[in-house]
Scaffold this motif. Structure first.
Motif, PDB file in Angstrom:
ATOM      1  N   MET A   1       0.852  -1.176   0.000  1.00  0.00           N
ATOM      2  CA  MET A   1       0.000   0.000   0.000  1.00  0.00           C
ATOM      3  C   MET A   1       0.898   1.239   0.000  1.00  0.00           C
ATOM      4  N   MET A   2       0.486   2.241  -0.741  1.00  0.00           N
ATOM      5  CA  MET A   2       1.277   3.460  -0.842  1.00  0.00           C
ATOM      6  C   MET A   2       1.012   4.362   0.363  1.00  0.00           C
ATOM      7  N   ALA A   3       1.909   5.295   0.595  1.00  0.00           N
ATOM      8  CA  ALA A   3       1.770   6.206   1.734  1.00  0.00           C
ATOM      9  C   ALA A   3       0.490   7.017   1.641  1.00  0.00           C
ATOM     10  N   GLY A   4       0.080   7.405   0.434  1.00  0.00           N
ATOM     11  CA  GLY A   4      -1.149   8.165   0.241  1.00  0.00           C
ATOM     12  C   GLY A   4      -2.367   7.396   0.713  1.00  0.00           C
ATOM     13  N   ASP A   5      -2.351   6.089   0.503  1.00  0.00           N
ATOM     14  CA  ASP A   5      -3.461   5.251   0.939  1.00  0.00           C
ATOM     15  C   ASP A   5      -3.566   5.231   2.461  1.00  0.00           C
ATOM     16  N   GLU A  10      -6.319   5.904   7.587  1.00  0.00           N
ATOM     17  CA  GLU A  10      -5.817   5.842   8.960  1.00  0.00           C
ATOM     18  C   GLU A  10      -6.877   6.048  10.045  1.00  0.00           C
ATOM     19  N   ASP A  11      -7.858   6.928   9.848  1.00  0.00           N
ATOM     20  CA  ASP A  11      -8.847   7.156  10.903  1.00  0.00           C
ATOM     21  C   ASP A  11     -10.173   6.449  10.636  1.00  0.00           C
ATOM     22  N   LEU A  12     -10.170   5.496   9.709  1.00  0.00           N
ATOM     23  CA  LEU A  12     -11.373   4.693   9.454  1.00  0.00           C
ATOM     24  C   LEU A  12     -11.449   3.540  10.453  1.00  0.00           C
ATOM     25  N   PRO A  13     -12.665   3.024  10.684  1.00  0.00           N
ATOM     26  CA  PRO A  13     -12.785   1.868  11.584  1.00  0.00           C
ATOM     27  C   PRO A  13     -12.117   0.625  10.978  1.00  0.00           C
ATOM     28  N   PRO A  14     -11.722  -0.322  11.812  1.00  0.00           N
ATOM     29  CA  PRO A  14     -11.071  -1.540  11.321  1.00  0.00           C
ATOM     30  C   PRO A  14     -11.902  -2.276  10.257  1.00  0.00           C
ATOM     31  N   SER A  15     -13.219  -2.242  10.395  1.00  0.00           N
ATOM     32  CA  SER A  15     -14.064  -2.933   9.413  1.00  0.00           C
ATOM     33  C   SER A  15     -13.891  -2.327   8.021  1.00  0.00           C
ATOM     34  N   ALA A  16     -13.770  -1.010   7.935  1.00  0.00           N
ATOM     35  CA  ALA A  16     -13.588  -0.350   6.636  1.00  0.00           C
ATOM     36  C   ALA A  16     -12.225  -0.698   6.049  1.00  0.00           C
ATOM     37  N   LYS A  17     -11.209  -0.781   6.901  1.00  0.00           N
ATOM     38  CA  LYS A  17      -9.876  -1.158   6.432  1.00  0.00           C
ATOM     39  C   LYS A  17      -9.879  -2.591   5.902  1.00  0.00           C
ATOM     40  N   VAL A  19     -12.522  -4.240   4.654  1.00  0.00           N
ATOM     41  CA  VAL A  19     -13.268  -4.241   3.392  1.00  0.00           C
ATOM     42  C   VAL A  19     -12.371  -3.707   2.274  1.00  0.00           C
ATOM     43  N   PHE A  20     -11.607  -2.647   2.547  1.00  0.00           N
ATOM     44  CA  PHE A  20     -10.684  -2.097   1.553  1.00  0.00           C
ATOM     45  C   PHE A  20      -9.695  -3.169   1.105  1.00  0.00           C
ATOM     46  N   LYS A  21      -9.094  -3.873   2.063  1.00  0.00           N
ATOM     47  CA  LYS A  21      -8.094  -4.892   1.739  1.00  0.00           C
ATOM     48  C   LYS A  21      -8.704  -6.037   0.932  1.00  0.00           C
ATOM     49  N   VAL A  22      -9.916  -6.457   1.291  1.00  0.00           N
ATOM     50  CA  VAL A  22     -10.585  -7.528   0.547  1.00  0.00           C
ATOM     51  C   VAL A  22     -10.834  -7.089  -0.894  1.00  0.00           C
ATOM     52  N   LEU A  23     -11.285  -5.846  -1.074  1.00  0.00           N
ATOM     53  CA  LEU A  23     -11.503  -5.340  -2.429  1.00  0.00           C
ATOM     54  C   LEU A  23     -10.180  -5.190  -3.182  1.00  0.00           C
ATOM     55  N   THR A  30     -19.593  -8.145  -4.894  1.00  0.00           N
ATOM     56  CA  THR A  30     -20.889  -7.684  -4.408  1.00  0.00           C
ATOM     57  C   THR A  30     -20.826  -7.559  -2.889  1.00  0.00           C
ATOM     58  N   GLN A  31     -21.789  -6.872  -2.323  1.00  0.00           N
ATOM     59  CA  GLN A  31     -21.829  -6.739  -0.864  1.00  0.00           C
ATOM     60  C   GLN A  31     -21.947  -8.117  -0.213  1.00  0.00           C
ATOM     61  N   LYS A  32     -22.726  -8.989  -0.812  1.00  0.00           N
ATOM     62  CA  LYS A  32     -22.904 -10.334  -0.265  1.00  0.00           C
ATOM     63  C   LYS A  32     -21.578 -11.091  -0.213  1.00  0.00           C
ATOM     64  N   ARG A  33     -20.770 -10.974  -1.274  1.00  0.00           N
ATOM     65  CA  ARG A  33     -19.465 -11.641  -1.299  1.00  0.00           C
ATOM     66  C   ARG A  33     -18.505 -11.008  -0.293  1.00  0.00           C
ATOM     67  N   ILE A  34     -18.599  -9.685  -0.114  1.00  0.00           N
ATOM     68  CA  ILE A  34     -17.756  -9.017   0.879  1.00  0.00           C
ATOM     69  C   ILE A  34     -18.098  -9.540   2.272  1.00  0.00           C
ATOM     70  N   VAL A  35     -19.393  -9.701   2.557  1.00  0.00           N
ATOM     71  CA  VAL A  35     -19.829 -10.257   3.845  1.00  0.00           C
ATOM     72  C   VAL A  35     -19.230 -11.651   4.032  1.00  0.00           C
ATOM     73  N   GLU A  36     -19.277 -12.480   2.975  1.00  0.00           N
ATOM     74  CA  GLU A  36     -18.733 -13.840   3.068  1.00  0.00           C
ATOM     75  C   GLU A  36     -17.218 -13.832   3.274  1.00  0.00           C
ATOM     76  N   GLU A  37     -16.526 -12.968   2.552  1.00  0.00           N
ATOM     77  CA  GLU A  37     -15.061 -12.914   2.630  1.00  0.00           C
ATOM     78  C   GLU A  37     -14.569 -12.378   3.972  1.00  0.00           C
ATOM     79  N   THR A  38     -15.240 -11.355   4.498  1.00  0.00           N
ATOM     80  CA  THR A  38     -14.778 -10.710   5.728  1.00  0.00           C
ATOM     81  C   THR A  38     -15.349 -11.332   6.987  1.00  0.00           C
ATOM     82  N   MET A  39     -16.452 -12.064   6.847  1.00  0.00           N
ATOM     83  CA  MET A  39     -17.194 -12.631   7.976  1.00  0.00           C
ATOM     84  C   MET A  39     -17.741 -11.536   8.903  1.00  0.00           C
ATOM     85  N   LEU A  40     -17.936 -10.328   8.351  1.00  0.00           N
ATOM     86  CA  LEU A  40     -18.587  -9.243   9.087  1.00  0.00           C
ATOM     87  C   LEU A  40     -20.088  -9.310   8.811  1.00  0.00           C
TER      88      LEU A  40
END
Length: 90
Positions: A1-5, A10-17, A19-23, A30-40
């Protein structure tokens, strides 16, 4: 990940980080696949996607296989910035 990223995430919740990494690794999804991948929970994923969209790092598109769902992916700006950094390093 680049420094700009880092500054964008940096101030996002862990769940958003997460989801970003999974994407970043498996997207677009899809949102459904993100739910399956992250188990959130679906609600947590929705919240994370909203935060990421607010920051402009995630785009929502139509999922043509099932128009009831949306397809989420990292924005083109991030990909373009990465390509520019690679060109400068060469």
């Amino acid at each position: 990940m680049m420094a700009g990223d880092d500054s964008v995430l940096e101030d996002l919740p862990p769940s958003a980080k997460l989801v970003f990494k999974v994407l970043e690794y498996d997207g677009p999804l899809t949102q459904k696949r993100i739910v399956e991948e992250t188990m959130l929970s679906a609600r947590t994923v929705r919240y994370a996607l909203e935060r990421l969209e607010d920051r402009g790092v995630v785009d929502e598109d139509i999922y043509f296989a099932d128009a009831r769902q949306s397809l989420y992916q990292l924005t083109c700006e991030k990909d373009d910035a990465g390509a520019e950094a690679d060109a400068e390093a060469a």
